[in-house]
Design an enzyme around this catalytic site. Structure first.
Site, PDB file in Angstrom:
ATOM      1  N   SER A  52     -43.431  74.093   5.893  1.00 34.15           N
ATOM      2  CA  SER A  52     -43.215  73.751   4.457  1.00 34.15           C
ATOM      3  C   SER A  52     -43.448  75.187   3.687  1.00 34.15           C
ATOM      4  O   SER A  52     -42.870  76.118   4.200  1.00 34.15           O
ATOM      5  CB  SER A  52     -44.492  72.828   4.285  1.00 34.15           C
ATOM      6  OG  SER A  52     -44.459  72.284   2.737  1.00 34.15           O
ATOM      7  N   ASN A  53     -43.877  74.906   2.351  1.00 34.05           N
ATOM      8  CA  ASN A  53     -44.038  76.175   1.452  1.00 34.05           C
ATOM      9  C   ASN A  53     -44.953  76.002   0.625  1.00 34.05           C
ATOM     10  O   ASN A  53     -45.557  74.872   0.507  1.00 34.05           O
ATOM     11  CB  ASN A  53     -42.465  76.483   0.769  1.00 34.05           C
ATOM     12  CG  ASN A  53     -42.172  75.460  -0.012  1.00 34.05           C
ATOM     13  OD1 ASN A  53     -42.867  74.971  -0.839  1.00 34.05           O
ATOM     14  ND2 ASN A  53     -40.946  74.475   0.228  1.00 34.05           N
ATOM     15  N   ALA A  54     -45.209  76.781  -0.246  1.00 34.42           N
ATOM     16  CA  ALA A  54     -46.280  76.834  -1.401  1.00 34.42           C
ATOM     17  C   ALA A  54     -46.248  76.265  -2.288  1.00 34.42           C
ATOM     18  O   ALA A  54     -47.225  76.306  -3.328  1.00 34.42           O
ATOM     19  CB  ALA A  54     -46.885  78.407  -1.322  1.00 34.42           C
TER      20      ALA A  54
END
Length: 229
Positions: A24-26
């Protein structure tokens, strides 16, 4: 140009490696959430398609909400909502890659060698899929807005994506450990059209940035003919 519908996407997607680990990412979903709330003052029919956003960014007022997990699910949800007279603002940060194989059981540290090789495959580009669908089905009166979160060469990468994905606009901003982007209270953005840079906004709170982005599109699109049939 008057729009009968707005579709706003928000937040990150997740691609599972095994039952407890994912890619995923932030992204928090804050920008997309505030855009969905702001655009509701202009376009009354708003659909908000969100990935794994923080709880406070799941329910913008007055929007139809669709929650998704993976990039493929987000693509399918967006395609199902596109119709004549739609403005799509793709503020989400979908994962570009997914594991070629998602394990059914947790990968145990004790089971393998010192190095675990993870094979990834590309996810489809959602905006390219939408642009293709619009052309294939001859859906008129649509406007496509992308986002480009970059760590360097913002203008070059943003304009490249704008042309490659056949967009009307792209909103660019820098992200990374030393930049105001994902998860930060304040940020700055630059809006590009096929003519080049058309607006710079910020640094401001994401709520204020979102309102200014919507205000820009509302003003600019009243004098623009978008994707005629």
């Amino acid at each position: 140009m008057n729009f009968s519908k707005a579709v706003v996407t928000s937040g990150p997607t997740r691609e599972w490696i095994d039952p407890v680990r994912y890619i995923s990412n932030a992204s928090s979903g804050k920008m997309g959430f505030h855009i969905a709330e702001a655009i509701g003052n202009w376009v009354k029919n708003v659909t908000y398609i969100h990935g794994q956003v923080m709880d406070e960014y799941k329910n913008p007022k007055g929007s139809k909400k669709i929650g998704v997990e993976t990039t493929l699910e987000m693509r399918d949800a967006v395609l199902s909502e596109i119709c004549e007279g739609t403005i799509l603002i793709m503020a989400a940060a979908p994962a570009d890659f997914r594991p070629a194989e998602s394990r059914e059981m947790k990968i145990k540290k004790e089971d393998g060698s010192e190095v675990l090789l993870l094979e990834l495959v590309k996810n489809p580009d959602i905006l390219k899929s939408v642009s293709s669908e619009i052309s294939k089905k001859e859906i008129s009166g649509c406007c496509l807005v992308g986002f480009a979160a970059e760590t360097n060469f913002l203008e070059e990468h943003a304009i490249g994506k704008l042309k490659n994905k056949n967009l009307n606009y792209i909103v660019g901003n820098y992200v990374g450990k030393t930049q105001k982007g994902f998860g930060e209270v304040e940020t700055s953005v630059v809006i590009y059209s096929p003519l080049g840079k058309v607006a710079e906004i910020g640094p401001l709170s994401k709520e204020a940035i979102s309102e200014r982005i919507v205000e820009f599109f509302k003003m600019d699109l009243t004098k623009t003919v978008v994707r005629p049939s």
